[in-house]
Each structure stands twice: as C-alpha cells, then as structure tokens.
Scaffold this motif. Sequence first.
Motif, PDB file in Angstrom:
ATOM      1  N   HIS A   4       0.800  -1.219   0.000  1.00 51.64           N
ATOM      2  CA  HIS A   4       0.000   0.000   0.000  1.00 51.64           C
ATOM      3  C   HIS A   4       0.834   1.272   0.000  1.00 51.64           C
ATOM      4  O   HIS A   4       0.419   2.308  -0.491  1.00 51.64           O
ATOM      5  CB  HIS A   4      -0.992   0.025   1.155  1.00 51.64           C
ATOM      6  CG  HIS A   4      -0.386  -0.086   2.490  1.00 51.64           C
ATOM      7  ND1 HIS A   4       0.305   0.942   3.074  1.00 51.64           N
ATOM      8  CD2 HIS A   4      -0.347  -1.109   3.375  1.00 51.64           C
ATOM      9  CE1 HIS A   4       0.705   0.570   4.271  1.00 51.64           C
ATOM     10  NE2 HIS A   4       0.332  -0.668   4.478  1.00 51.64           N
ATOM     11  N   TRP A  22      -0.910   5.630   1.816  1.00 54.21           N
ATOM     12  CA  TRP A  22      -2.340   5.509   1.561  1.00 54.21           C
ATOM     13  C   TRP A  22      -2.863   6.744   0.846  1.00 54.21           C
ATOM     14  O   TRP A  22      -3.785   6.680   0.042  1.00 54.21           O
ATOM     15  CB  TRP A  22      -3.101   5.313   2.872  1.00 54.21           C
ATOM     16  CG  TRP A  22      -2.930   3.964   3.462  1.00 54.21           C
ATOM     17  CD1 TRP A  22      -2.282   3.643   4.611  1.00 54.21           C
ATOM     18  CD2 TRP A  22      -3.417   2.725   2.938  1.00 54.21           C
ATOM     19  NE1 TRP A  22      -2.328   2.309   4.846  1.00 54.21           N
ATOM     20  CE2 TRP A  22      -3.025   1.707   3.836  1.00 54.21           C
ATOM     21  CE3 TRP A  22      -4.135   2.364   1.807  1.00 54.21           C
ATOM     22  CZ2 TRP A  22      -3.317   0.371   3.632  1.00 54.21           C
ATOM     23  CZ3 TRP A  22      -4.449   1.028   1.596  1.00 54.21           C
ATOM     24  CH2 TRP A  22      -4.037   0.053   2.509  1.00 54.21           C
ATOM     25  N   ARG A  28      -7.482   2.509   3.001  1.00 56.39           N
ATOM     26  CA  ARG A  28      -6.881   1.750   4.092  1.00 56.39           C
ATOM     27  C   ARG A  28      -7.941   0.953   4.840  1.00 56.39           C
ATOM     28  O   ARG A  28      -7.777  -0.229   5.148  1.00 56.39           O
ATOM     29  CB  ARG A  28      -6.177   2.695   5.062  1.00 56.39           C
ATOM     30  CG  ARG A  28      -5.537   1.998   6.229  1.00 56.39           C
ATOM     31  CD  ARG A  28      -4.815   2.973   7.129  1.00 56.39           C
ATOM     32  NE  ARG A  28      -5.687   3.977   7.712  1.00 56.39           N
ATOM     33  CZ  ARG A  28      -6.441   3.764   8.784  1.00 56.39           C
ATOM     34  NH1 ARG A  28      -6.429   2.611   9.381  1.00 56.39           N
ATOM     35  NH2 ARG A  28      -7.209   4.733   9.256  1.00 56.39           N
ATOM     36  N   THR A  30      -7.975  -3.033   5.172  1.00 57.67           N
ATOM     37  CA  THR A  30      -7.729  -3.682   6.472  1.00 57.67           C
ATOM     38  C   THR A  30      -8.973  -4.374   7.007  1.00 57.67           C
ATOM     39  O   THR A  30      -8.871  -5.370   7.705  1.00 57.67           O
ATOM     40  CB  THR A  30      -7.242  -2.664   7.511  1.00 57.67           C
ATOM     41  OG1 THR A  30      -8.194  -1.605   7.602  1.00 57.67           O
ATOM     42  CG2 THR A  30      -5.908  -2.096   7.143  1.00 57.67           C
TER      43      THR A  30
END
Length: 319
Positions: A34, A37, A78, A82
């Motif tokens: 990632h 972000w 994000r 996640t």
Amino acid sequence: MGRRPCCERKGLKKGPWGPEEDDILINYINKHGHGSWRSLPKLAALWKFLFCRASPLQPIKGLISTLTGLRRCGKSCRLRWTNYLRPDIKRGPFTLDEEKLVIQLHAILGNRWAAIASQLPGRTDNEIKNLWNTHLKKRLLCMGVDPLTHEPFTSGGPTTRPRSSPATRHMAQWESARLEAEARLSKESLFFNSPPTSVKPDPDFFLRLWNSEVGESFRKLNGEDKADCRSPISQASSSTKCGSVSGVTIDVGPIAAGSSTPKSSRTEDPIMFDASFSSSSNESEDSSDTALQLLLDFPINNDMSFLEDVDTYTRPPQC
DNA sequence: AAGATGCACAACCGCATTGTG
DNA sequence: ACACAATGCGGTTGTGCATCT
C-alpha cells in the motif's frame, strides 16, 4: 492553523465500494503494497490503466479509471483493505472460543479493539467492535453484568463509574506492558535483523518477553499490591515496587482452527490466560471473577433459562 | 402484500498519535 | 522544538437485509 483534511473532499466517492474499486485496490496492493495511503488511489488507477489490459475494452475502462482515479481518499482505501479485502481476514461467524477470548480481553483491555483484534488472528478491530456492540454487550446486560466493568449490577442498576477489580487492574497493567513491549520488540527486530517482510514476532516471543525485564519485574513483585500502581513498563524501568500478577493464567482454549499466521503460539505461551484470574491477593471479594466465569458459561443459543440459575445478579429492566 | 422494525456490518468521522522536514 | 502530514484508532452512522405486524 487548523489541520488540513486527509483528502480533498471534492469529487471523492463515499459509501459502499464496488467490485471494480475493490479490484483496482487489490491488484495494486498485491503488486506494490500500500505504501502511502494518501497517494494510493491515484497510483492504483494509473497502474491498472498501464498494465491490466486483458480485453479489448480494458484500455477504455482503464482510461476511465485513470481519469477518475479510485475517487476514494487514502483513509477509505486503508479501511477497505484492512477491514475487508485483506487476504488473511477470516470471514464467517465468531466461534465460541473467539467470543470467550473477546470477552476476556475486553475485561482486561476495555474498548481497545485494535489490541483485542491483535489477539484474534484474521479478525479485525471493526469486526470485534461490531460483535461486542451487537451481541456480547447485550448478552452481558441480559445477565445482569455491567459491560463496562464486567461486574454484576448492583440493585441500583448499572454502575455509573467504571470500576475494575484489583485483578483486572493488574491484568490491564500487564497487558498494556505486553503490548508496549511487543511493539518495541517488533521495531527492534525490524531494525536489527529482520527482512523487510517479516514483521510478526516469532512463536517464542512471549517466552522471551516473560524472561525479559518486564516479566522479571512482575515475578519479583509477587504479592505486593499497592494502590498507586503505575504501568509495569514504568515499574520495570524504576526501582519503585508495585503490585504484580504473578502466575496469572488465562486459558482461553484453542483459537479457531484455520487461523492464519497467529502472532503467538498460545500453547507455548507462558503467560496463560485464565478466566479465574488466579491472582494471589485479596480476590475473595472480587465479584468480577464470578461474573466472568458466569459469562463464559453463557449458552450461545438464545436459551435464556440460564437466568433462572443466576439469583446472585440483578436482572436489568430491559431483560 | 406492504410498511415498520430490528439487526448486522461496512463505512465514515474526528481525535490522538506518530513520523518527517 | 516546532509545524504539518500521515496514519491509527474508537465511536458513530448509514445501508441493506430479514423478520414482524
């Protein structure tokens, strides 16, 4: 001067993610990680345009993606990753063991969902938070147990001020110390000898931690229980002695099978969690122990007949 | 069948913390 | 040391679905 928002609000999409957006995000992160972000949405779209042209229409689709980007702020990316897209996320309902563990950890850690989630491989803090708010909290309330304090309600109803038992306070101190140390060791191992991809502690992590200065300070201080306890980390780094939880064991049983890359090997963990909080000092009057044990015996189905056996606790009005 | 209600869960918001120049 | 940006975290809200009336 005020903070600038994490992303420009103009033109950014909100609400549920679509499959196309998920696809862009997954492909990009799988390929590149990632990184930042904040810049990810634009980079992801650009990458998709340049390299993902499987069909004749893909260049056009890719161009559209590029022009519009992901139209999501980095924060949203994000969160989506996640909480939902991450490959190691375990989907499906929580097992009994997981629910028990959540309850026990909540008694120790309170609403520190991320810390709780770190003990349940494959589960996210959001998921656990939702589980707590929709299931476990109600279950506690119906049992006459205050979900804030994990102690039985008094006859006056829920306690207005969160209060923790000595054992619970000890556990919270220890858990805080452990989490701090875990983070520190994680950083150190990264710095000294780990390859960039290896960030998880090895299975002997807790054993090493237990044998470290933190665990040592706890073992030394067995039996001392002073009111003005500071965090065990502080204790370990100073000469002031404070309370301890020597021999504290929390046996949560096996975590659900199939979990991926657990942070620690529980069976080898010297810090065994035990619902009975087998602390040595003044626990006879600690009602939270009984409450927790009662909670762990709570049936998973909706059979409420168990309440008939609980004459010790005051049933709250909503039940 | 249709509206009301409740539930589960994904997503957002704002604050706190951490990193960086 | 400071300001600012980036990220993490917890609380809250929004939405879709199932069930009830």
